[in-house]
Write a protein that holds these residues in place. Sequence first.
Motif, PDB file in Angstrom:
ATOM      1  N   ASN A 657      37.040  52.315  33.701  1.00 60.14           N
ATOM      2  CA  ASN A 657      37.067  51.107  32.864  1.00 60.14           C
ATOM      3  C   ASN A 657      37.991  50.095  33.541  1.00 60.14           C
ATOM      4  O   ASN A 657      39.125  49.869  33.103  1.00 60.14           O
ATOM      5  CB  ASN A 657      37.567  51.482  31.464  1.00 60.14           C
ATOM      6  N   TYR A 658      37.473  49.442  34.601  1.00 60.46           N
ATOM      7  CA  TYR A 658      38.318  48.552  35.403  1.00 60.46           C
ATOM      8  C   TYR A 658      38.682  47.283  34.647  1.00 60.46           C
ATOM      9  O   TYR A 658      39.778  46.737  34.846  1.00 60.46           O
ATOM     10  CB  TYR A 658      37.594  48.195  36.704  1.00 60.46           C
ATOM     11  N   GLN A 659      37.793  46.789  33.819  1.00 61.98           N
ATOM     12  CA  GLN A 659      38.087  45.584  33.069  1.00 61.98           C
ATOM     13  C   GLN A 659      39.272  45.797  32.123  1.00 61.98           C
ATOM     14  O   GLN A 659      40.164  44.962  32.042  1.00 61.98           O
ATOM     15  CB  GLN A 659      36.841  45.151  32.286  1.00 61.98           C
ATOM     16  N   LYS A 660      39.251  46.941  31.410  1.00 65.38           N
ATOM     17  CA  LYS A 660      40.366  47.248  30.513  1.00 65.38           C
ATOM     18  C   LYS A 660      41.651  47.485  31.304  1.00 65.38           C
ATOM     19  O   LYS A 660      42.738  47.083  30.867  1.00 65.38           O
ATOM     20  CB  LYS A 660      40.029  48.503  29.691  1.00 65.38           C
ATOM     21  N   ALA A 661      41.515  48.087  32.482  1.00 69.59           N
ATOM     22  CA  ALA A 661      42.698  48.295  33.324  1.00 69.59           C
ATOM     23  C   ALA A 661      43.273  46.962  33.778  1.00 69.59           C
ATOM     24  O   ALA A 661      44.500  46.764  33.776  1.00 69.59           O
ATOM     25  CB  ALA A 661      42.322  49.157  34.520  1.00 69.59           C
ATOM     26  N   LEU A 662      42.382  45.994  34.163  1.00 65.22           N
ATOM     27  CA  LEU A 662      42.853  44.683  34.608  1.00 65.22           C
ATOM     28  C   LEU A 662      43.570  43.955  33.483  1.00 65.22           C
ATOM     29  O   LEU A 662      44.640  43.361  33.687  1.00 65.22           O
ATOM     30  CB  LEU A 662      41.663  43.862  35.107  1.00 65.22           C
TER      31      LEU A 662
END
Length: 811
Positions: A657-662
């Motif tokens: 979940n890269y968007q949530k990580a960003l």
Amino acid sequence: MTYTLIGPAMEHVHLAAEDEDDLYSGYNEYNPVFDADMTAKIPGTALAARPLGTSFGARVPLASSLGRPTTGAVQDGAARPMTAVRAAGYSSAVRKGFSFDPLGQSKGPAPPLESKNEDTPEEKIKQMEKKIYELTEESCMAHSRGDLQLALEKAKEAGRKERALTRQREEIGLAAPVNWDLTFSVLFNLAIQHAANDMYAEALNTYQVIVKNKTFSNAGRLKVNMANIYFKQRNYQKAIKFYRMALDQIPNTHKEMRIKIMQNIGIVFIKMGQYSDAITSFDQIMSDSPNIKTAFNLILCYFAIGDRENMKKAFQKLISVDLGIGEEDKYIPANDDPHTNLVIEAIKNDQLRQMEREKQSLAEKFIMTSAKLIAPAIETSFAAGFDWCVDMVKTSQYTELANDLEINKAITYLRQRDFSKAVETLKMFEKKDSRVKSAAATNLSFLYFLENDYGQADRYADLAIVADRYNSAALVNKGNIVFVNQDYEKAAEFYKDALRNDSSCTEALYNLGLTYKKLSRLGEALDCFLKLHTILRNSAQVMFQLATLYEILDDPNQSIDWLKQLLSVSPTDPQALAKLGELYDNEGDKSQAIQYYYESFRYFPSNIEVIEWLGAYYIDTQVCEKAIPYFERATLIQPTQAKWQLMMASCYRRSGNYQKALETYKDIHRRFPENIECLRFLVRLCTDMGLKEVQEYATKLKKVEKLKEIREQRVKSGRDGSARGRREGSASSDSGQSSQGTSAKGERLSAKLKALPGANEPYEASSNKEIDASYVDRLGPQIDRPKTAPQKRKEDDDFADEELGDDLLPE
């Protein structure tokens, strides 16, 4: 009296003439006629041929009517011996066909006894009755041993045999009466065993059978037992009914029995909340036969209805009850008489004396409890109420309790958190007798120790020891003060002195174990706690200390066993659960470790060490989604720590979940703009995702790294000896500590966390020992603080309202 003589002897009888002068002449004359053999030749009795003589002549032997020969007569050639000369049956002459056998041995052995015929109906009934009595006795003995199930089985078997006996008696039709005593004993024992096994319905049915049988005398008294069963079933209406029925059937001559039943009626009324009816019952008892328990119950009833005046009157009745105990002076030798002194020494501690002590102790307990209960209610303030109670006690037979009431007054101030008045009250005892002075000084030392005023605590501990050098509580307080000053050897000596004065002083034994643990004398510490465990079987503190010692001694199996015992006593203790999880983790048993860590988190979800371990476990097992809630919890607990949010962002990134990580990294950057780790991950994520912000974050990263280098150079120059550089370095360090968002803070966090992973690696949690836990374990002695003497069974340094009243009083 006239005698007529027959035969020739008449011719030779000399009669005295009237004119003769010598009346006694002729007595020496001898007539040859009497030489004839006059002995009878026929059998007769021993008195048969006794000669009959008179004052007129010689005695003539006469034959017996039974024909038994006279003693000395000759029969069949054998002369019978004279009884006065030889014993009958012994003769040197042998009779024809006669042998000497005084014991009758020639007749042979005696015939055997006639055997009893056990087949008769009467004998069978007797054997059955004997067996029933034996079964009833075995049932009673099993009940006395506590084997209630066996007692019930024996009672049932006795009942079956008794019914069989009744049927057999009816079939035979014996005229003998029925053994009603046997029937009563069997039924009564069966009812008792049913009640003991909580089979109340069966017990009541059995009692009904006994009560309805008019043959049993005084069976109505058993209604008391039936009322007791109804009381246990909380059927109070029927309990009162049967108590009153039993009371009606008991004559006034049995006064003690009637008093007990009336007391039970009063207690049932209290259970029902009918205090007025209970007061009526207790008042009647106090007027007929006053006793301590009834007076105490009467005070409780008046307290429940809020009757101040009657509370005072009931308290006065309580302290005026005669216990029937003699004076203490009778146990003191009055003179030097060794016999008297020996008797006094023998009765000084006999069972009667112990019973007197128990009765005295119970009375004092009721008086103290009553005073503490009614003191706040009988006056406008509890202090005035206590003063009234003290005045009443001083004028009674319990004068010595007045000082204890004063100490309880101080304890009440402590419960109200009014320490100044508590100290003021206790200081009033400094000029009183040694026992009271020592008790007050011990409590003062305890209070000052809790307030960390070790100087005053030491002063009053010394005062208590001087007043009573055998006061083990004062010695424990003195040892605690020395323990806090880290003089462990001296503290151990005080604890040993306390144990020598009172071997049951558990505080001294516990603190001695802690002292040995501080001195690294682990074997002696282990002995202390093992000995204490035999005294306090369910003490979680002692079990935890044993588990800790075995862990230090590299015996994890024993440590795990003791922790499991601790959990059996306190199954919801999160610290013990976490410790058990840690031991299993060290042993490599992850499945057991996760179970205990999770239970610890469930009972106490604010332990940072437990939260970090659980998060790291799920990361290691490649289940990063389950680790996120734990790091969110850690963020709520420590919102100023950036590492928990960094670990959350790492879990999002690892799970894809890269968007949530960003978004998480951006949020961290807004809160901690100088955090180097966050900027590095932002640069990596923006590069991988092709975002335009990459250049912006790269520029910020360079600035922060450059600022970090400058600060490091300043710190280094300060270490080289420049005074000005030292001041600048100190200011830089202070700035770094005050500002959570500085790069120095980020560097310090980076030093505590593990190395950051690469672009394709997950962010892992640090080890348990790298994070300081903010949770202080609930088991007080775990932090190795000694226990104060008046404070028994306490797990922390806070006051416990339920225990303070008794625990502050020294032993």
